[in-house]
Design an enzyme around this catalytic site. Structure first.
Site, PDB file in Angstrom:
ATOM      1  N   HIS A  79      20.254  -0.764  -6.464  1.00 21.14           N
ATOM      2  CA  HIS A  79      19.738  -1.092  -5.127  1.00 21.14           C
ATOM      3  C   HIS A  79      21.158  -1.547  -4.408  1.00 21.14           C
ATOM      4  O   HIS A  79      20.976  -1.942  -3.170  1.00 21.14           O
ATOM      5  CB  HIS A  79      19.001  -2.170  -5.090  1.00 21.14           C
ATOM      6  N   TYR A  89      11.242   9.293   0.773  1.00 25.93           N
ATOM      7  CA  TYR A  89       9.710   9.020   0.178  1.00 25.93           C
ATOM      8  C   TYR A  89       8.776   9.983   0.858  1.00 25.93           C
ATOM      9  O   TYR A  89       7.663  10.686   0.029  1.00 25.93           O
ATOM     10  CB  TYR A  89       9.504   7.706   0.370  1.00 25.93           C
ATOM     11  N   ARG A 106       1.317  -0.035  -5.705  1.00 26.59           N
ATOM     12  CA  ARG A 106       0.421  -0.775  -5.051  1.00 26.59           C
ATOM     13  C   ARG A 106      -0.511   0.235  -4.237  1.00 26.59           C
ATOM     14  O   ARG A 106      -1.490   0.467  -4.855  1.00 26.59           O
ATOM     15  CB  ARG A 106       1.275  -1.476  -3.943  1.00 26.59           C
ATOM     16  N   LYS A 107      -0.049   0.850  -3.158  1.00 25.07           N
ATOM     17  CA  LYS A 107      -0.823   1.692  -2.399  1.00 25.07           C
ATOM     18  C   LYS A 107      -0.388   3.350  -2.526  1.00 25.07           C
ATOM     19  O   LYS A 107      -1.051   4.171  -2.463  1.00 25.07           O
ATOM     20  CB  LYS A 107      -0.852   1.295  -1.015  1.00 25.07           C
TER      21      LYS A 107
HETATM   22  P1  A3P Z   1       3.731   0.702  -1.849  1.00 28.68           P
HETATM   23  O1  A3P Z   1       4.002  -1.007  -1.809  1.00 28.68           O
HETATM   24  O2  A3P Z   1       3.702   1.044  -0.184  1.00 28.68           O
HETATM   25  O3  A3P Z   1       2.471   1.055  -2.262  1.00 28.68           O
HETATM   26  P2  A3P Z   1      10.207   0.705  -5.465  1.00 28.68           P
HETATM   27  O4  A3P Z   1      10.031   1.708  -7.105  1.00 28.68           O
HETATM   28  O5  A3P Z   1      11.117   1.228  -4.804  1.00 28.68           O
HETATM   29  O6  A3P Z   1       9.953  -0.669  -5.613  1.00 28.68           O
HETATM   30  O7  A3P Z   1       8.878   1.465  -4.294  1.00 28.68           O
HETATM   31  C1  A3P Z   1       7.770   0.900  -4.663  1.00 28.68           C
HETATM   32  C2  A3P Z   1       6.840   1.763  -3.578  1.00 28.68           C
HETATM   33  O8  A3P Z   1       6.580   3.019  -4.338  1.00 28.68           O
HETATM   34  C3  A3P Z   1       5.533   0.958  -3.863  1.00 28.68           C
HETATM   35  O9  A3P Z   1       4.775   1.393  -2.439  1.00 28.68           O
HETATM   36  C4  A3P Z   1       4.720   2.044  -4.769  1.00 28.68           C
HETATM   37  O10 A3P Z   1       3.293   1.969  -4.686  1.00 28.68           O
HETATM   38  C5  A3P Z   1       5.153   3.217  -4.368  1.00 28.68           C
HETATM   39  N1  A3P Z   1       5.261   4.261  -5.457  1.00 28.68           N
HETATM   40  C6  A3P Z   1       5.268   3.937  -6.721  1.00 28.68           C
HETATM   41  N2  A3P Z   1       5.136   5.432  -7.739  1.00 28.68           N
HETATM   42  C7  A3P Z   1       4.815   6.274  -6.748  1.00 28.68           C
HETATM   43  C8  A3P Z   1       4.243   7.620  -6.652  1.00 28.68           C
HETATM   44  N3  A3P Z   1       4.237   8.069  -7.987  1.00 28.68           N
HETATM   45  N4  A3P Z   1       3.848   8.213  -5.527  1.00 28.68           N
HETATM   46  C9  A3P Z   1       4.036   7.293  -4.401  1.00 28.68           C
HETATM   47  N5  A3P Z   1       4.545   6.543  -4.239  1.00 28.68           N
HETATM   48  C10 A3P Z   1       4.708   5.698  -5.306  1.00 28.68           C
END
Ligand code: A3P
Length: 285
Positions: free
Chosen positions: A104, A188, A242-243
């Site tokens: 990161h 994303y 999460r979402k």
């Molecule tokens: P939300 O909190 O909006 O749901 P990171 O991995 O960089 O920490 O990012 C986390 C975010 O990516 C979270 O967003 C998570 O739900 C989402 N995420 C993880 N896997 C995913 C997938 N397969 N498709 C879409 N979003 C995903």
């Protein structure tokens, strides 16, 4: 986790060379050791500002590499180099190529060797409003991070006083690297719209050819629902998945906060190529 449970919230983050990090995951000895990490030209490097979809792409890349190379014994550990202890650094230095790594870090904080060796980097971006919301929930769900209150976290995110620093500083820096042939930027939102297309592009960029059947299989295993219900992250599954939606910011931002973000985006990123790739008017207005 155990260490974090006995820590006070105010001790969970600290500053190293002007940037906030997790005391448990990135103590100073890790951050000192990583500076001299030796990159390789064939390392697979995944970069993302926190909460832009890093863990999603970890799964996609691991599956691309396993399908294309037939190697299934890739160490299944968090690939963030800033989490590597000095011993883990030594372990990674012994691993055969291609190694899968992630960070990161702001590009200026990355070990110099990655630039020198022309290591290919996949960089994931996400619109700032959803990134902020995702980061807010992550702070409150992840035991190694302090709990935060919405209004305070909003202003800390806007001023860059959050783990790994300012979203806008990172985005401005990556915008300047968009012409680098070793850097591939994905968003994303585009991946949500066309994950199969993303898998094809990413595998081509790193030179891991896939059959169409392999693309489809990886797709079906890395949709949000497949990953949330899968067992790959154990107890942390609910924390990382999460979402998985675009636009959840509308359930969190006040009108004034939305306007403040619009102004900041317009000042810092609207005229840039990365700013255009983020399609701010579509996803944030
Ligand atoms: P939300 O909190 O909006 O749901 P990171 O991995 O960089 O920490 O990012 C986390 C975010 O990516 C979270 O967003 C998570 O739900 C989402 N995420 C993880 N896997 C995913 C997938 N397969 N498709 C879409 N979003 C995903």
């Amino acid at each position: 986790m155990e260490m974090a449970k006995s820590m006070k919230d105010e001790d969970k983050m600290y500053k190293f060379e002007g940037v906030i990090y997790s005391t448990v995951m990135s103590p100073a000895e890790n951050l000192e050791a990583v500076k001299t990490m030796e990159a390789r030209p064939d390392d697979v490097m995944l970069v993302a500002y926190p909460k832009c979809g890093f863990n999603w792409m970890v799964a996609v890349l691991r599956k691309i590499m396993a399908a294309s190379t037939g190697k299934t014994d890739v160490p299944d550990m968090p690939p963030l180099i800033e989490f590597f202890s000095p011993d883990t650094q030594k372990f990674m230095a012994q691993q055969p190529s291609p190694r899968f790594l992630g960070t990161h870090f702001h590009p200026d904080k990355m070990p110099a060797s990655f630039k020198e060796k022309k290591t290919k980097m996949l960089v994931v971006w996400r619109n700032p409003k959803d990134t902020l919301v995702s980061y807010f929930h992550f702070m409150n769900k992840n035991p190694v991070l302090p709990n935060v209150e919405w209004d305070k976290f909003f202003s800390d995110f806007m001023s860059g006083e959050v783990g790994w620093g300012s979203y806008f500083d990172h985005a401005e820096a990556w915008d300047k690297l968009m012409d680098d042939p070793n850097v591939k930027i994905v968003t994303y939102e585009d991946l949500k719209q066309d994950l199969c297309g993303g898998i094809r592009e990413i595998s081509q960029f790193f030179g891991f050819p896939l059959t169409e059947e392999q693309v489809q299989k990886i797709y079906s295993e890395t949709t949000f629902s497949a990953m949330k219900t899968g067992s790959s992250h154990g107890k942390m599954g609910d924390v990382f998945f999460r979402k998985g939606e675009v636009g959840d910011w509308k359930n969190h931002f006040s009108e004034a906060q939305s306007q403040q973000m619009d102004e900041e985006f317009s000042k810092r990123l609207a005229g840039t190529r990365l700013g255009k790739r983020l399609k701010y008017d579509t996803y944030c207005k």
